[in-house]
Design an enzyme around this catalytic site. Structure first.
Site, mmCIF file in Angstrom:
data_model
loop_
_atom_site.group_PDB
_atom_site.id
_atom_site.type_symbol
_atom_site.label_atom_id
_atom_site.label_comp_id
_atom_site.label_asym_id
_atom_site.label_seq_id
_atom_site.Cartn_x
_atom_site.Cartn_y
_atom_site.Cartn_z
ATOM 1 N N ASP A 108 -17.864 81.298 -117.696
ATOM 2 C CA ASP A 108 -18.041 81.727 -116.313
ATOM 3 C C ASP A 108 -16.711 82.267 -115.783
ATOM 4 O O ASP A 108 -16.098 83.129 -116.422
ATOM 5 C CB ASP A 108 -18.601 80.546 -115.500
ATOM 6 C CG ASP A 108 -18.882 80.836 -114.048
ATOM 7 O OD1 ASP A 108 -19.943 81.402 -113.742
ATOM 8 O OD2 ASP A 108 -18.032 80.464 -113.209
ATOM 9 N N HIS A 290 -27.376 79.531 -117.828
ATOM 10 C CA HIS A 290 -25.964 79.835 -117.551
ATOM 11 C C HIS A 290 -24.988 78.769 -118.044
ATOM 12 O O HIS A 290 -23.875 79.077 -118.448
ATOM 13 C CB HIS A 290 -25.784 80.020 -116.039
ATOM 14 C CG HIS A 290 -24.382 80.341 -115.642
ATOM 15 N ND1 HIS A 290 -23.766 81.527 -116.000
ATOM 16 C CD2 HIS A 290 -23.455 79.631 -114.943
ATOM 17 C CE1 HIS A 290 -22.528 81.524 -115.524
ATOM 18 N NE2 HIS A 290 -22.315 80.395 -114.873
#
Length: 314
Positions: A108, A290
């Protein structure tokens, strides 16, 4: 599930005019460093499944809570969170341990910092492993301005920049609810609600999908953000356009051997021209969303170790 008490105890280290909380394992493997960089709104603890495996495989594993997170320093100035400061912290971390370079792993926003590390301090990066966020091409328009044109003012990257403090307050007031609702998997597909997604998430009383971690694991994140608040981490977003200017004269091609791990159900878009900017990249796809290294810990660790082993053989 992982027992939080098994995670190594941290050390506070002074680097680059801040203090970083660093979790280490495999100190007996000095000379073979690997640095794991968390994203937003995360914590070094997000790498809990990979740390013991990497140490066992012969690596000196260092996992900093980067500035703005955990017990690391949280400077007040927004510009203290630009890409020069964030990568400068990692370069200084290597200096502290006496390393010329290391393998850097990011997820991320941590991936954004690792890409930046390879651009701004290429001699300090031997190999790159990034999860979720691919290399972001520096286009002709600053990033936040571009997102505002394409995605509108409610898109959370834009909102964080254009309405400073608004989202911070909502997330701070709903820390547990926000993190509980965010760290999910197998969420049903649906049309996005109007408004700002992160604020909506913080206010939603009922989470969707399934939790990716146990209550005791979630408590580590909740406790950390109840202490720091979210502003330090959000300030990383508030430097996107500043970073765009800071990278203007930097060679945009990353030459290091690179592993890019995507989650097939991740909302973060892939970069179809990845090879153009990262010519020595290998891509791995995992069946997850994610939170890749927490959703698929064994598969993520296997992919990383297998790739590292191949690099050592060449």
């Amino acid at each position: 599930m992982f027992n939080p008490t098994d995670f190594p105890k941290p050390t506070l280290i002074s680097v680059n005019d801040v203090k970083l909380e660093v979790f280490e394992m495999g100190q007996q493997n000095a000379g073979n460093p690997i640095v794991l960089c968390h994203g937003w709104p995360e914590h070094a603890f997000s790498w809990r499944y990979q740390v013991p495996a990497l140490a066992k495989a012969g690596y000196h594993v260092m996992v900093p809570n980067q500035r703005g997170y955990g017990n690391s320093s949280c400077p007040k100035e927004v510009t203290a969170y630009d890409i020069e400061h964030l990568t400068g912290d990692l370069a200084a971390l290597l200096d502290h341990y006496g390393y010329e370079d290391a393998t850097f792993v990011g997820h991320d926003w941590g991936a954004m910092v690792v890409w930046g590390m390879a651009l701004l301090h290429p001699d300090r990066v031997s190999k790159v492993i990034n999860l979720s966020l691919p290399y972001q091409e520096r286009g002709e328009v600053p990033w936040v301005e571009f997102m505002e044109q394409i995605l509108g003012s409610d898109y959370y990257f834009v909102h964080f920049n254009r309405r400073p403090g608004v989202a911070d307050d909502v997330l701070d007031e709903n820390t547990f609810q926000f993190l509980r609702n965010l760290y999910r998997k197998n969420e049903p597909l649906r049309e996005p609600d109007p408004g700002m997604a992160m604020i909506n998430l913080a206010k939603a009383e009922t989470p969707l999908g399934e939790p990716i971690m146990s209550d005791s694991e979630l408590a580590v994140f909740v406790t950390a953000f109840e202490s720091t608040g979210f502003t330090g981490g959000i300030n990383w977003y508030r430097n996107l356009d500043r970073n765009w200017y800071l990278l203007a004269d930097v060679n945009p091609v990353i030459e290091q051997p690179t592993l890019m791990i995507y989650g097939d159900r991740d909302a973060v878009p892939r970069n179809e021209s990845l090879h153009k900017f990262v010519p020595n990249v290998e891509v791995v796809n995992l069946d997850c969303g994610h939170w890749i290294q927490q959703e698929k810990p064994e598969e993520t660790t296997f992919a990383i170790l297998k790739w590292l082993e191949l690099q050592d053989d060449t």
